[in-house]
Write a protein that holds these residues in place. Structure first.
Motif, PDB file in Angstrom:
ATOM      1  N   THR A   1       2.347 -17.225  -4.891  1.00  0.00           N
ATOM      2  CA  THR A   1       3.094 -16.568  -5.093  1.00  0.00           C
ATOM      3  C   THR A   1       4.374 -16.861  -4.172  1.00  0.00           C
ATOM      4  OG1 THR A   1       2.246 -14.396  -3.134  1.00  0.00           O
ATOM      5  CG2 THR A   1       1.597 -14.267  -5.891  1.00  0.00           C
ATOM      6  N   GLN A   2       5.784 -16.288  -3.824  1.00  0.00           N
ATOM      7  CA  GLN A   2       6.651 -16.321  -3.948  1.00  0.00           C
ATOM      8  C   GLN A   2       7.473 -14.968  -2.640  1.00  0.00           C
ATOM      9  OE1 GLN A   2      10.059 -17.908  -5.873  1.00  0.00           O
ATOM     10  NE2 GLN A   2      11.534 -17.536  -4.298  1.00  0.00           N
ATOM     11  N   THR A   3       7.505 -15.511  -1.424  1.00  0.00           N
ATOM     12  CA  THR A   3       7.842 -14.141  -0.581  1.00  0.00           C
ATOM     13  C   THR A   3       8.809 -13.468  -1.290  1.00  0.00           C
ATOM     14  OG1 THR A   3       6.115 -15.145   0.735  1.00  0.00           O
ATOM     15  CG2 THR A   3       7.948 -13.278   1.165  1.00  0.00           C
ATOM     16  N   GLN A   4       9.008 -12.151  -1.537  1.00  0.00           N
ATOM     17  CA  GLN A   4      10.281 -11.427  -1.817  1.00  0.00           C
ATOM     18  C   GLN A   4      11.081 -11.356  -0.257  1.00  0.00           C
ATOM     19  OE1 GLN A   4       9.498  -7.616  -3.495  1.00  0.00           O
ATOM     20  NE2 GLN A   4      11.707  -7.025  -4.333  1.00  0.00           N
ATOM     21  N   ARG A   5      12.480 -12.056  -0.696  1.00  0.00           N
ATOM     22  CA  ARG A   5      12.868 -11.779   0.809  1.00  0.00           C
ATOM     23  C   ARG A   5      14.869 -10.654  -0.543  1.00  0.00           C
ATOM     24  NH1 ARG A   5      14.834 -17.640   0.428  1.00  0.00           N
ATOM     25  NH2 ARG A   5      13.083 -18.655   0.337  1.00  0.00           N
ATOM     26  N   PRO A  84       5.169  -1.522  -0.647  1.00  0.00           N
ATOM     27  CA  PRO A  84       3.861  -1.856  -1.260  1.00  0.00           C
ATOM     28  C   PRO A  84       3.010  -3.356  -0.288  1.00  0.00           C
ATOM     29  CG  PRO A  84       5.277  -3.031  -2.890  1.00  0.00           C
ATOM     30  CD  PRO A  84       5.961  -2.029  -1.654  1.00  0.00           C
ATOM     31  N   GLU A  85       3.865  -3.566   0.724  1.00  0.00           N
ATOM     32  CA  GLU A  85       3.424  -4.837   1.150  1.00  0.00           C
ATOM     33  C   GLU A  85       2.606  -4.730   2.613  1.00  0.00           C
ATOM     34  OE1 GLU A  85       7.719  -6.210  -0.654  1.00  0.00           O
ATOM     35  OE2 GLU A  85       6.515  -4.519   0.891  1.00  0.00           O
ATOM     36  N   SER A  86       1.413  -5.145   3.042  1.00  0.00           N
ATOM     37  CA  SER A  86       0.805  -5.167   3.990  1.00  0.00           C
ATOM     38  C   SER A  86       1.350  -5.679   5.183  1.00  0.00           C
ATOM     39  CB  SER A  86      -1.134  -5.113   4.228  1.00  0.00           C
ATOM     40  OG  SER A  86      -0.444  -6.913   3.620  1.00  0.00           O
ATOM     41  N   LYS A  87       1.937  -6.925   5.146  1.00  0.00           N
ATOM     42  CA  LYS A  87       3.177  -8.081   6.450  1.00  0.00           C
ATOM     43  C   LYS A  87       4.361  -7.411   5.435  1.00  0.00           C
ATOM     44  CE  LYS A  87      -0.832  -9.734   7.755  1.00  0.00           C
ATOM     45  NZ  LYS A  87      -1.407 -11.065   8.548  1.00  0.00           N
ATOM     46  N   ILE A  88       5.265  -7.402   6.416  1.00  0.00           N
ATOM     47  CA  ILE A  88       7.051  -7.616   6.215  1.00  0.00           C
ATOM     48  C   ILE A  88       7.481  -8.164   7.651  1.00  0.00           C
ATOM     49  CG2 ILE A  88       9.295  -6.078   5.810  1.00  0.00           C
ATOM     50  CD1 ILE A  88       7.348  -4.082   4.950  1.00  0.00           C
ATOM     51  N   ALA A  89       8.426  -8.974   7.257  1.00  0.00           N
ATOM     52  CA  ALA A  89       9.557  -9.690   8.286  1.00  0.00           C
ATOM     53  C   ALA A  89      10.742  -9.039   8.511  1.00  0.00           C
ATOM     54  CB  ALA A  89       9.475 -10.978   7.982  1.00  0.00           C
ATOM     55  N   SER A 114       3.454  -2.793  14.472  1.00  0.00           N
ATOM     56  CA  SER A 114       3.222  -2.529  13.186  1.00  0.00           C
ATOM     57  C   SER A 114       3.731  -0.976  13.310  1.00  0.00           C
ATOM     58  CB  SER A 114       1.722  -1.336  13.658  1.00  0.00           C
ATOM     59  OG  SER A 114       1.609  -0.760  14.574  1.00  0.00           O
ATOM     60  N   LEU A 115       3.765  -1.002  11.683  1.00  0.00           N
ATOM     61  CA  LEU A 115       4.281   0.482  10.952  1.00  0.00           C
ATOM     62  C   LEU A 115       4.600   1.215  11.454  1.00  0.00           C
ATOM     63  CD1 LEU A 115       6.931   1.202   9.332  1.00  0.00           C
ATOM     64  CD2 LEU A 115       4.858   1.563   7.744  1.00  0.00           C
ATOM     65  N   ASN A 116       3.016   1.667  11.608  1.00  0.00           N
ATOM     66  CA  ASN A 116       2.351   2.724  12.194  1.00  0.00           C
ATOM     67  C   ASN A 116       2.685   2.819  13.745  1.00  0.00           C
ATOM     68  OD1 ASN A 116       0.706   4.067  10.275  1.00  0.00           O
ATOM     69  ND2 ASN A 116      -0.730   3.112  11.394  1.00  0.00           N
ATOM     70  N   GLU A 117       3.263   2.354  14.790  1.00  0.00           N
ATOM     71  CA  GLU A 117       3.881   1.867  15.700  1.00  0.00           C
ATOM     72  C   GLU A 117       4.945   2.410  15.562  1.00  0.00           C
ATOM     73  OE1 GLU A 117       4.785  -0.984  19.351  1.00  0.00           O
ATOM     74  OE2 GLU A 117       3.179  -1.073  17.818  1.00  0.00           O
ATOM     75  N   MET A 118       5.648   1.743  14.824  1.00  0.00           N
ATOM     76  CA  MET A 118       6.933   2.217  14.853  1.00  0.00           C
ATOM     77  C   MET A 118       7.933   2.969  14.258  1.00  0.00           C
ATOM     78  SD  MET A 118      10.548   0.066  12.834  1.00  0.00           S
ATOM     79  CE  MET A 118       9.004  -1.494  11.944  1.00  0.00           C
ATOM     80  N   LEU A 119       6.722   3.927  13.287  1.00  0.00           N
ATOM     81  CA  LEU A 119       6.623   5.807  12.711  1.00  0.00           C
ATOM     82  C   LEU A 119       6.360   5.932  14.187  1.00  0.00           C
ATOM     83  CD1 LEU A 119       5.504   5.287   9.158  1.00  0.00           C
ATOM     84  CD2 LEU A 119       8.265   5.158  10.252  1.00  0.00           C
ATOM     85  N   ARG A 120       6.027   5.536  15.259  1.00  0.00           N
ATOM     86  CA  ARG A 120       5.276   6.976  16.284  1.00  0.00           C
ATOM     87  C   ARG A 120       6.190   7.216  17.201  1.00  0.00           C
ATOM     88  NH1 ARG A 120       0.472   4.354  15.943  1.00  0.00           N
ATOM     89  NH2 ARG A 120       0.910   3.377  18.119  1.00  0.00           N
ATOM     90  N   LYS A 121       7.123   6.265  17.126  1.00  0.00           N
ATOM     91  CA  LYS A 121       8.547   6.678  17.838  1.00  0.00           C
ATOM     92  C   LYS A 121       9.270   7.641  16.787  1.00  0.00           C
ATOM     93  CE  LYS A 121      12.240   4.624  19.890  1.00  0.00           C
ATOM     94  NZ  LYS A 121      13.586   2.930  19.884  1.00  0.00           N
ATOM     95  N   LYS A 122       9.333   9.074  17.815  1.00  0.00           N
ATOM     96  CA  LYS A 122       9.787  10.414  17.937  1.00  0.00           C
ATOM     97  C   LYS A 122      11.278  10.270  16.870  1.00  0.00           C
ATOM     98  CE  LYS A 122       6.601  12.398  18.638  1.00  0.00           C
ATOM     99  NZ  LYS A 122       5.148  12.212  17.766  1.00  0.00           N
TER     100      LYS A 122
END
Length: 129
Positions: A1-5, A84-89, A114-122
């Motif tokens: 599959t091609q990576t969506q940009r 929906p992706e599990s990994k995003i650059a 991690s997305l969770n780490e980024m979202l935890r930043k208040k």
């Protein structure tokens, strides 16, 4: 599959100087034909037509307020929840990455977060604030 940009103007560089303005989407399309810029407005960088204070000679564009910079990065951060992706650059300027992660990046550095780490930043804050 091609990576969506995706080209996402919400994570553009903070406009401090006139050298921080972007290029017209048609110019970008010519330079980078494998990317889609059709969704960008002709002027997709920060503009403030309501300012009355004079600009210095070296400023052709007013600086983007920190509150607007942080607000659009918060909107981007929240939009990641719907992906929906599990990994995003994410490829962005230092100030964008620092604001999203609180981490200092070297030029062209790759890092995992991690997305969770980024979202935890208040609360996000712009560099220098």
């Amino acid at each position: 599959t091609q990576t969506q940009r995706l080209i996402m103007p919400t994570i553009r560089e903070k406009l401090w100087l006139s050298s921080d303005i972007g290029s017209h989407p048609s110019t970008l399309k010519e330079r980078f034909p494998t990317y889609n810029f059709d969704h960008l407005d002709p002027v997709w960088w920060y503009q403030d037509e309501s300012r009355n204070d004079p600009l210095e000679d070296w400023q052709r564009h007013p600086e983007e307020p920190n509150s607007e910079f942080v607000s659009r990065l918060e909107a981007f951060r929240q939009s990641l929840r719907d992906r929906p992706e599990s990994k995003i650059a994410i490829v962005a300027h230092w100030g964008v990455l620092w604001t999203l992660t609180g981490r200092d990046f070297r030029n062209c550095e790759a890092a995992s977060c991690s997305l969770n780490e980024m979202l935890r930043k208040k609360k996000l804050r712009a560099p220098g604030t």
